[in-house]
Design a protein around this motif. Structure first.
Motif, mmCIF file in Angstrom:
data_model
loop_
_atom_site.group_PDB
_atom_site.id
_atom_site.type_symbol
_atom_site.label_atom_id
_atom_site.label_comp_id
_atom_site.label_asym_id
_atom_site.label_seq_id
_atom_site.Cartn_x
_atom_site.Cartn_y
_atom_site.Cartn_z
ATOM 1 N N LEU A 25 20.092 -22.287 -19.895
ATOM 2 C CA LEU A 25 18.799 -23.074 -19.602
ATOM 3 C C LEU A 25 18.362 -22.737 -18.079
ATOM 4 O O LEU A 25 16.887 -22.965 -18.154
ATOM 5 N N ARG A 26 19.341 -22.489 -17.423
ATOM 6 C CA ARG A 26 18.735 -22.125 -15.934
ATOM 7 C C ARG A 26 17.956 -20.852 -15.906
ATOM 8 O O ARG A 26 17.207 -20.537 -15.157
ATOM 9 N N GLU A 27 18.233 -20.015 -16.886
ATOM 10 C CA GLU A 27 17.857 -18.616 -16.912
ATOM 11 C C GLU A 27 16.179 -18.743 -17.169
ATOM 12 O O GLU A 27 15.458 -17.799 -16.653
ATOM 13 N N ALA A 28 15.735 -19.704 -18.034
ATOM 14 C CA ALA A 28 14.575 -19.880 -18.536
ATOM 15 C C ALA A 28 13.913 -20.944 -17.917
ATOM 16 O O ALA A 28 14.674 -21.787 -17.477
ATOM 17 N N VAL A 29 12.727 -21.281 -17.810
ATOM 18 C CA VAL A 29 12.119 -22.536 -17.371
ATOM 19 C C VAL A 29 11.792 -23.567 -18.514
ATOM 20 O O VAL A 29 11.729 -24.833 -18.346
ATOM 21 N N SER A 30 11.851 -23.053 -19.952
ATOM 22 C CA SER A 30 11.426 -23.906 -20.984
ATOM 23 C C SER A 30 11.812 -23.320 -22.239
ATOM 24 O O SER A 30 12.046 -22.099 -22.291
ATOM 25 N N GLY A 31 11.686 -23.923 -23.430
ATOM 26 C CA GLY A 31 11.726 -23.594 -24.714
ATOM 27 C C GLY A 31 13.105 -23.232 -25.409
ATOM 28 O O GLY A 31 12.971 -22.975 -26.741
ATOM 29 N N ARG A 32 14.191 -23.548 -24.876
ATOM 30 C CA ARG A 32 15.482 -23.452 -25.533
ATOM 31 C C ARG A 32 15.900 -24.878 -25.744
ATOM 32 O O ARG A 32 15.596 -25.872 -25.186
ATOM 33 N N ILE A 33 16.595 -24.876 -27.003
ATOM 34 C CA ILE A 33 17.323 -26.285 -27.521
ATOM 35 C C ILE A 33 18.872 -26.138 -27.632
ATOM 36 O O ILE A 33 19.304 -25.309 -28.273
ATOM 37 N N VAL A 34 19.387 -26.965 -26.878
ATOM 38 C CA VAL A 34 20.977 -27.136 -26.980
ATOM 39 C C VAL A 34 21.282 -28.339 -27.316
ATOM 40 O O VAL A 34 20.758 -29.586 -27.467
ATOM 41 N N PHE A 35 22.616 -28.483 -28.093
ATOM 42 C CA PHE A 35 23.189 -29.807 -28.697
ATOM 43 C C PHE A 35 24.530 -30.084 -28.299
ATOM 44 O O PHE A 35 25.569 -29.945 -28.769
ATOM 45 N N PRO A 36 24.557 -30.583 -26.754
ATOM 46 C CA PRO A 36 25.945 -30.647 -26.339
ATOM 47 C C PRO A 36 26.493 -32.242 -26.774
ATOM 48 O O PRO A 36 25.961 -33.187 -26.817
ATOM 49 N N PRO A 37 27.865 -32.216 -27.162
ATOM 50 C CA PRO A 37 28.468 -33.245 -27.746
ATOM 51 C C PRO A 37 28.802 -34.379 -26.371
ATOM 52 O O PRO A 37 29.451 -33.669 -25.632
ATOM 53 N N LEU A 38 28.393 -35.631 -26.469
ATOM 54 C CA LEU A 38 28.830 -36.269 -25.250
ATOM 55 C C LEU A 38 29.849 -37.291 -25.678
ATOM 56 O O LEU A 38 29.973 -37.724 -27.037
ATOM 57 N N THR A 39 30.529 -38.070 -24.660
ATOM 58 C CA THR A 39 31.495 -38.982 -24.966
ATOM 59 C C THR A 39 30.720 -40.317 -25.393
ATOM 60 O O THR A 39 29.699 -40.633 -24.842
ATOM 61 N N PRO A 40 30.847 -40.962 -26.697
ATOM 62 C CA PRO A 40 30.405 -42.135 -27.173
ATOM 63 C C PRO A 40 30.806 -43.371 -26.619
ATOM 64 O O PRO A 40 31.962 -43.220 -26.262
#
Length: 231
Positions: A171-186
Motif C-alpha cells: 500500500l505504501r508503494e503506490a498512492v491509491s488503487g489497491r484493495i486489501v482485506f486484513p482480519p481484525l479482532t472482533p
C-alpha cells in the motif's frame, strides 16, 4: 519514505472502546503514519445521529487523548449537506498531494454495498481501500458490480494475508488503487448498545472511555431510547 494516511469514517454516536480498539489495530497492522477519524455530519446511509456534530467531535477528541497517531478530522461535520466519501477523499488527495498514500478503511458489509455509493467507480483513483474483516471471512465468489475491482485485490499469501508484513508495504508503494482485506479482532460493542444502556438509566461501564461517559452525563445525552443502526 512515502507517507501513508488512513481514513476511518463513522457516526461515532458515541465513540466507544470498540471504535478505539479497531483504530489502534488498524494503525498497527497497516502501519499508518496517521489515522484520520472522520465523523459524518449528515449520514447518506444512516439515520440522523442523536448527538450533534459538535458533541460527537468533542467526545472523539476526549477518547483519543494520548494516542498521537489518531487524529480527529472534522471536515464532514462542517458541511451543511450530505458529505460523500468521494468528496472527502478528493479533498484529502488535493490537500496531501499526489505523493501521499491514502487508505480508506471500511467494514466488509459496507464494502459489499459500495457499488451503490456516490461515484464509487472513481474511489480507487483517490485511495487504497482497506476492507476490515472478521477472521474467517472471505470474498464472495460473485461480487456483482464490484467484480470491476477484483483485479485490484491483494490476496496472495505473501501480501494481504500477512497483514503485518508485505501488505502495508504494498500500500505504501503506490498512492491509491489497491484493495486489501486484513482480519481484525472482533469486539462486541456498538453505539446502539451504549445509547440503550444510558437511556435505561444504566452506566455504560467499560464500553466507553471514562472521559466520554462523563461528557455524556454532563450534557444529558442519549436520554431517549432509539433503534438506530449500530455505529
Amino acid at each position: 519514505m512515502r507517507q501513508h494516511i488512513g481514513v476511518l469514517g463513522g457516526t461515532f454516536d458515541p465513540v466507544h472502546r470498540g471504535h478505539l480498539r479497531m483504530a489502534v489495530e488498524l494503525v498497527e497492522c497497516m502501519q499508518f503514519d496517521k489515522l484520520l477519524l472522520v465523523p459524518v455530519g449528515t449520514p447518506p446511509h444512516r439515520n440522523v445521529p442523536q448527538a450533534s456534530a459538535a458533541q460527537r467531535l468533542a467526545m472523539l477528541r476526549l477518547a483519543i487523548r494520548g494516542k498521537p497517531r489518531l487524529v480527529v478530522d472534522d471536515r464532514e461535520c462542517r458541511k451543511a449537506s450530505v458529505a460523500y466519501t468521494f468528496d472527502t477523499l478528493a479533498e484529502l488527495r488535493a490537500q496531501r498531494g499526489a505523493a501521499c498514500a491514502i487508505s480508506f478503511c471500511v467494514g466488509s458489509d459496507a464494502f459489499l454495498g459500495m457499488h451503490r455509493w456516490h461515484r464509487w467507480r472513481e474511489l480507487p483513483g483517490l485511495a487504497h481501500i482497506v476492507v476490515m474483516t472478521r477472521p474467517g471471512w472471505d470474498i464472495p465468489q460473485d461480487l456483482g458490480d464490484l467484480e470491476a475491482w477484483r483485479h485490484r485485490f491483494c490476496r496472495d499469501a505473501d501480501e494481504a494475508q500477512d497483514v503485518t508484513g508485505s501488505a502495508p508495504q504494498r500500500l505504501r508503494e503506490a498512492v491509491s488503487g489497491r484493495i486489501v482485506f486484513p482480519p481484525l479482532t472482533p469486539v462486541d460493542i456498538s453505539a446502539t448498545r451504549v445509547r440503550r444502556r444510558v437511556a435505561g438509566g444504566q452506566s455504560p461501564g467499560l464500553l466507553v472511555p471514562g472521559a466520554v461517559w462523563r461528557y455524556i452525563q454532563r450534557n444529558a445525552l442519549y436520554q431517549c431510547a432509539d433503534s438506530t443502526d449500530p455505529a
